[in-house]
Scaffold this active site. Structure first.
Site, short mmCIF file in Angstrom:
data_model
loop_
_atom_site.label_atom_id
_atom_site.label_comp_id
_atom_site.label_asym_id
_atom_site.label_seq_id
_atom_site.Cartn_x
_atom_site.Cartn_y
_atom_site.Cartn_z
N HIS A 157 57.93 28.83 51.95
CA HIS A 157 56.84 28.02 51.75
C HIS A 157 55.53 29.03 51.50
CE1 HIS A 157 59.33 24.87 53.33
NE2 HIS A 157 59.87 25.97 54.16
N SER A 278 37.47 42.37 32.70
CA SER A 278 36.84 41.21 32.15
C SER A 278 35.30 41.48 31.20
CB SER A 278 36.33 40.48 33.48
OG SER A 278 35.18 39.63 33.18
N LYS A 284 36.47 43.39 37.56
CA LYS A 284 37.74 42.89 37.57
C LYS A 284 38.63 43.85 36.99
CE LYS A 284 38.79 38.84 38.08
NZ LYS A 284 38.52 37.62 37.11
N GLU A 291 50.75 37.89 34.04
CA GLU A 291 50.36 36.45 33.61
C GLU A 291 51.35 36.05 32.24
OE1 GLU A 291 45.91 35.64 35.15
OE2 GLU A 291 46.38 37.59 34.00
#
Ligand code: ARG
Length: 463
Positions: A157, A278, A284, A291
């Protein structure tokens, strides 16, 4: 050939929009190596059966080999007006060698030709994805080997659940990929039958030898039924299903890399070579590669849905709808190939953070199961033991302590069976080592699993 593309029956040329709509050479042009191999096998057989003269066959084979070279060199003149790969190559052959070229198509149809080409293409594509998977498995074996000491929380979970070894988790990824590999190898085995000689759908009146062409093309045997041979595409469904499952697996692995590389987890640092910055936030370092692997899953699953829907409701035998099988198949194979390469590279170059994983182990009450097991192994019914351990966790939460920081008195107050050996059980290394079962995270079990994986990879390399 007549002056009309489709021969004597036709008086008018195909409408421009219809021509563009039905042309497929921009997609199926990619089948040229299989198309040439199939044609050569066919024409050699025709000569052996004395359906064609040896001289015609020789000219055709030489002509096809010349075309192969010109395609390889990028010199071949692909023409959309000639519709597909088969017609492009046949037209080039006829214009190069004249009459003999027109004899190539004796006893054959584009229906068995395209089915043969697709089986040949997909067979080799399955083989190369199998190799791609093995490369990722090598990476996982190496990473698992190098991180046997790294303990981390295993999750259920997405909550910290029980301690495991990082290596054990990496080997779980390997198991998923191992099954994907098996499914692809399986599909490749089952598809390895030759449609060639089924012609349009009902075979041919020429005394062809289907065993000979099947053998020449490395198929196990000719397909048993000529109608089935030109109509069926379940071999593509099987391969693309295996790819869809594989891409879902890659997506789950990618998702974990994304999570683990977040500041919240901090378990892994992706290398600069597999991350991007970024354009606005200088701090970043984004896990774009995993992804994108996750994001590309839709293409592969979409390809499977595309094929299933295209086939549903098609009467036997050949229908032009079948031409639409190629794009989804190519897209699924290309995507999975790229995803495996990118993910393999991202994992190989990633650095795992032992301290962050250890911190996560301390903060999550991961010893709660140990406490319950400790009591249960001293005769307390597990359900009661579970309740007592839960109460101790509650107390630790209230007092902002870890389970090891609670004093022995707290344990004794919760149950009089406790003694100070409970603190040994709470040690995470001990907790992992005590899970010494088949498939478990204890060091020897994991080391043996790595050795087995390496053994399988070794055996495949030398096979
Ligand atoms: N380009 C076609 C395909 O990929 C080849 C077969 C055409 N056959 C036909 N009867 N029109 O399916």
């Amino acid at each position: 050939m007549s002056d009309k593309a489709w021969g004597g029956r036709f008086e008018e040329e195909l409408d421009t929009i219809a021509a563009r709509f039905s042309a497929s050479v921009d997609v199926d042009g990619r089948l040229w190596p299989q198309d040439i191999d199939g044609s050569i096998a066919h024409v050699r057989m025709l000569a052996e059966q004395e359906i064609l003269s040896a001289d015609d066959a020789k000219q055709i084979v030489a002509g096809l080999e010349t075309i192969r070279v010109s395609i390889e060199r990028g010199e071949f003149d692909w023409d959309e007006a000639k519709e597909d790969v088969h017609m492009n190559i046949e037209a080039a052959l006829t214009s190069a060698i004249g009459d003999a070229g027109g004899r190539l198509h004796t006893g054959r149809s584009r229906n068995d030709q395209v089915a043969t080409d697709m089986r040949l293409w997909t067979r080799q594509a399955c083989g190369s994805v199998v190799t791609d998977i093995d490369a990722v498995l090598e990476v996982l074996a190496d990473k698992a080997d190098g991180h046997l000491e790294f303990l981390m929380p295993g999750y259920t979970h997405l909550q910290r659940a029980q301690p495991v070894r990082l290596s054990h988790h990496l080997l779980a990824w390997a198991e998923m990929l191992e099954r994907d590999r098996g499914r692809l190898a399986d599909a490749a085995r089952r598809m390895n039958e030759s449609p060639l000689g089924s012609a349009a759908l009902a075979g041919t009146t020429f005394p062809i030898n289907r065993d000979a062409t099947a053998q020449a093309l490395g198929f196990d045997r000719p397909m048993r039924n000529s109608i089935d041979a030109v109509s069926s595409r379940d071999f593509l469904l099987e391969a693309v299903s295996a790819l869809a499952i594989c891409s879902v697996h890659l997506s789950r692995v990618a998702e974990e890399l994304v999570l683990w590389s977040s500041q919240e987890f901090g378990f892994v640092q992706m290398s600069d070579a597999f991350t991007t910055g970024s354009s606005i936030m200088p701090q970043k370092k984004n896990p774009d590669m995993p992804e994108l692997v996750r994001g590309k899953t839709g293409r592969v699953v979409g390809s499977l849905v595309n094929l299933l829907v295209m086939l549903k409701g098609l009467p036997l035998a050949y229908n032009r709808d079948l031409q639409e099988d190629k794009e989804p198949v190519f897209e699924a194979f290309d995507t999975v190939h790229d995803c495996l390469a990118v993910l393999g590279g991202a994992i190989a170059s990633a650095t795992f953070d032992k301290a962050r994983m250890a911190d996560a182990l301390q903060a999550g009450f991961l010893g709660a199961t140990e406490v319950a097991d400790w009591l249960a192994s001293r005769g307390v019914p597990f359900r009661d033991a579970h309740h007592v351990a839960g109460k101790l966790v509650q107390q630790a939460v209230h007092e902002s302590k870890t389970l090891s920081e609670l004093p022995l008195e707290a344990y004794k107050a919760a149950h009089d069976a406790f003694d100070d050996t409970i603190f040994l059980a709470l040690d995470m290394e001990t907790a992992v080592e005590r899970r010494d079962v088949v498939g478990g995270p204890a060091r020897e079990r994991v080391a043996a699993a790595i050795a087995e994986l390496r053994g399988r990879l070794q055996a495949r390399r030398s096979a």
